[in-house]
Design a protein around this motif. Sequence first.
Motif, mmCIF file in Angstrom:
data_model
loop_
_atom_site.group_PDB
_atom_site.id
_atom_site.type_symbol
_atom_site.label_atom_id
_atom_site.label_comp_id
_atom_site.label_asym_id
_atom_site.label_seq_id
_atom_site.Cartn_x
_atom_site.Cartn_y
_atom_site.Cartn_z
ATOM 1 N N ARG A 414 33.096 -29.366 44.095
ATOM 2 C CA ARG A 414 32.337 -30.109 45.092
ATOM 3 C C ARG A 414 31.911 -29.183 46.236
ATOM 4 O O ARG A 414 32.514 -28.137 46.486
ATOM 5 C CB ARG A 414 33.169 -31.258 45.647
ATOM 6 N N ILE A 415 30.875 -29.576 46.921
ATOM 7 C CA ILE A 415 30.386 -28.828 48.075
ATOM 8 C C ILE A 415 30.916 -29.498 49.342
ATOM 9 O O ILE A 415 30.639 -30.684 49.578
ATOM 10 C CB ILE A 415 28.851 -28.776 48.097
ATOM 11 N N ILE A 416 31.694 -28.767 50.106
ATOM 12 C CA ILE A 416 32.274 -29.338 51.326
ATOM 13 C C ILE A 416 32.075 -28.360 52.486
ATOM 14 O O ILE A 416 31.910 -27.154 52.293
ATOM 15 C CB ILE A 416 33.771 -29.651 51.163
ATOM 16 N N GLU A 417 32.083 -28.876 53.686
ATOM 17 C CA GLU A 417 31.924 -28.039 54.867
ATOM 18 C C GLU A 417 33.262 -27.413 55.250
ATOM 19 O O GLU A 417 34.286 -28.093 55.295
ATOM 20 C CB GLU A 417 31.358 -28.849 56.037
ATOM 21 N N LYS A 418 33.216 -26.103 55.522
ATOM 22 C CA LYS A 418 34.422 -25.363 55.890
ATOM 23 C C LYS A 418 34.081 -24.338 56.974
ATOM 24 O O LYS A 418 32.924 -23.904 57.084
ATOM 25 C CB LYS A 418 34.980 -24.614 54.667
ATOM 26 N N PRO A 419 35.093 -23.944 57.747
ATOM 27 C CA PRO A 419 34.857 -22.833 58.674
ATOM 28 C C PRO A 419 34.689 -21.539 57.876
ATOM 29 O O PRO A 419 35.476 -21.258 56.969
ATOM 30 C CB PRO A 419 36.128 -22.822 59.532
ATOM 31 N N TRP A 420 33.651 -20.769 58.186
ATOM 32 C CA TRP A 420 33.317 -19.581 57.392
ATOM 33 C C TRP A 420 32.883 -18.460 58.331
ATOM 34 O O TRP A 420 32.182 -18.699 59.317
ATOM 35 C CB TRP A 420 32.172 -19.934 56.448
ATOM 36 N N VAL A 421 33.311 -17.266 58.036
ATOM 37 C CA VAL A 421 32.949 -16.125 58.872
ATOM 38 C C VAL A 421 31.578 -15.599 58.463
ATOM 39 O O VAL A 421 31.375 -15.182 57.321
ATOM 40 C CB VAL A 421 33.993 -15.000 58.770
ATOM 41 N N ARG A 429 30.041 -23.946 57.374
ATOM 42 C CA ARG A 429 29.137 -23.694 56.263
ATOM 43 C C ARG A 429 29.464 -24.620 55.079
ATOM 44 O O ARG A 429 30.578 -25.162 54.978
ATOM 45 C CB ARG A 429 29.229 -22.241 55.798
ATOM 46 N N SER A 430 28.503 -24.805 54.206
ATOM 47 C CA SER A 430 28.703 -25.596 52.990
ATOM 48 C C SER A 430 29.210 -24.658 51.904
ATOM 49 O O SER A 430 28.510 -23.712 51.512
ATOM 50 C CB SER A 430 27.391 -26.254 52.554
ATOM 51 N N ILE A 431 30.413 -24.936 51.404
ATOM 52 C CA ILE A 431 31.089 -24.045 50.470
ATOM 53 C C ILE A 431 31.331 -24.743 49.133
ATOM 54 O O ILE A 431 31.696 -25.917 49.086
ATOM 55 C CB ILE A 431 32.438 -23.546 51.047
ATOM 56 N N CYS A 432 31.116 -23.999 48.075
ATOM 57 C CA CYS A 432 31.351 -24.504 46.710
ATOM 58 C C CYS A 432 32.208 -23.498 45.961
ATOM 59 O O CYS A 432 31.929 -22.291 45.986
ATOM 60 C CB CYS A 432 30.023 -24.703 45.987
ATOM 61 N N GLU A 433 33.252 -23.983 45.307
ATOM 62 C CA GLU A 433 34.062 -23.093 44.466
ATOM 63 C C GLU A 433 33.458 -23.053 43.064
ATOM 64 O O GLU A 433 33.208 -24.086 42.460
ATOM 65 C CB GLU A 433 35.509 -23.572 44.385
ATOM 66 N N MET A 434 33.267 -21.842 42.543
ATOM 67 C CA MET A 434 32.703 -21.660 41.207
ATOM 68 C C MET A 434 33.699 -20.892 40.351
ATOM 69 O O MET A 434 34.304 -19.918 40.802
ATOM 70 C CB MET A 434 31.381 -20.886 41.299
ATOM 71 N N THR A 435 33.891 -21.350 39.116
ATOM 72 C CA THR A 435 34.827 -20.700 38.204
ATOM 73 C C THR A 435 34.117 -20.324 36.907
ATOM 74 O O THR A 435 33.116 -20.932 36.530
ATOM 75 C CB THR A 435 36.021 -21.618 37.863
ATOM 76 N N LEU A 436 34.653 -19.313 36.253
ATOM 77 C CA LEU A 436 34.147 -18.912 34.944
ATOM 78 C C LEU A 436 35.323 -18.657 34.023
ATOM 79 O O LEU A 436 36.142 -17.773 34.275
ATOM 80 C CB LEU A 436 33.294 -17.645 35.038
ATOM 81 N N SER A 437 35.430 -19.454 32.965
ATOM 82 C CA SER A 437 36.408 -19.205 31.914
ATOM 83 C C SER A 437 35.667 -18.490 30.791
ATOM 84 O O SER A 437 34.608 -18.946 30.354
ATOM 85 C CB SER A 437 37.009 -20.511 31.402
ATOM 86 N N PHE A 438 36.212 -17.366 30.331
ATOM 87 C CA PHE A 438 35.496 -16.579 29.326
ATOM 88 C C PHE A 438 36.441 -16.075 28.246
ATOM 89 O O PHE A 438 37.647 -15.931 28.461
ATOM 90 C CB PHE A 438 34.768 -15.395 29.987
ATOM 91 N N ASP A 439 35.869 -15.829 27.084
ATOM 92 C CA ASP A 439 36.588 -15.294 25.939
ATOM 93 C C ASP A 439 36.788 -13.794 26.169
ATOM 94 O O ASP A 439 35.827 -13.027 26.181
ATOM 95 C CB ASP A 439 35.775 -15.543 24.661
#
Length: 469
Positions: A414-421, A429-439
Amino acid sequence: MSIKTFLLPDLGEGLTEAELVRWMVAAGDEVAVDQPIAEVETAKSLVEIPCPFEGVVSTLHGEAGQMMLVDEPFISVNTGGEEAPEPAAQEAERAQSYREEERAGTQVPADEEAAEDEGSGNVLIGYGTSNAKRKSSRRRKPRGGVAASAAHAPSEAVRVINPLVRKLARDNALDINAVQGTGPDGLVLRTDVEAALAAPAQQPATGAKDAVAAPAAVAAVAPLPKAGAADSKTGLPVASSQVLSGVRKTIANAMSTSRREIPEATVWVDVDVTKLLKLRKKIKEAQGQAPSVMALISRFAVAGLQRFPELNSRIEVEADGGLRHTVFQGVNLGFAAQTDRGLVVPNVRDAHKLNANELSAEFARLASVAREGKAGVADLSGSTFTINNYGVFNVDGSAAIINYPEAAILGLGRIIEKPWVVNGKIKVRSICEMTLSFDHRVCDGGTAAGFMRYVADAMTDPKSALASL
């Protein structure tokens, strides 16, 4: 009168069975050509079956909730006209042909010399009839024990019409001859094999020779617990208990296969998408509509796959145990869609040829037909890379399971607002966590990190990224 029996048709892509959801007609009803007569659920989607005959429904060969096999009787219709062979006779003839096929090659020819000069004439799927193969077979010495003795005593093979039932037993080292069939005339059904595998006598699993030596133990079937009854392991009342089928079964098998076959690793990064959201807002104000956030990120991901093609690939096991790595030039982009029937993965064909607006439209269209259960086989298979937006469930992140046999899956939180430098100052800032699972077999961590960094940088500065696409 003339009774015509319609067999359940091939539903595509190797699907050999379907669960009968409901009949739309009853015995005695008049039916027309192409009139929908039933709704079935395959491992892919809900499908309406049309009737190829006009007449009066004579027999419905199944009940709601029953698994129906392709090329087996589905519905019989009285079409009038000349008398036709009874369906039962046709079924008996077909069953006999299967028994003869399964016995092909197990009986020693009366004339050994003639057998060496000619093929057997009995062709089994996956087996030839050449002289070389037959001679090679005779040179093999059977192993000792009960199995070796049984090889010298040819008899009528156990009745198993569906080859997938045999494969299920073979893959689990279960002797099919030891399974008690519950179908007509002792026909062994898939449920019989599954019940035998689930029986307590099968734990721990034994080898094939042990299964042959102890058929009585294999045949013992533990009854499924009924609702309200006490569970034997926990002592708690059972709320429900049922064998997985349809989409839920397909999901379970796919997830198990992925975990079992793919040595996966996961990398993740938090991404500042403030500029991406502002850009989308400006596009919407200027054009009246804008591509979805997932479509914009997907456009960056597709571009990233062109730079890191190892992630747009698959690994397959060769017959000799070797591994074949196939890399694709284009991208069929799968995306996870939650439906009432479970999680499905529609895919956008040739996603590399589409812009963000076109991707957004395809996502919406495919999600709609998937939720309605009308997605076709082609819509739900053939993806080479998958993106999963679990942010719609209001969670920050997840290490997603790779959609087998693909090599990677990209996850968006999800995109949520967080304190960001930013430039040395703390800002919201609007922050989104992105993950990549790979072989991990297709590439090392550097490749996966390079792909993630490319997509993350494009999300952070979308104007620059879109200008280069």
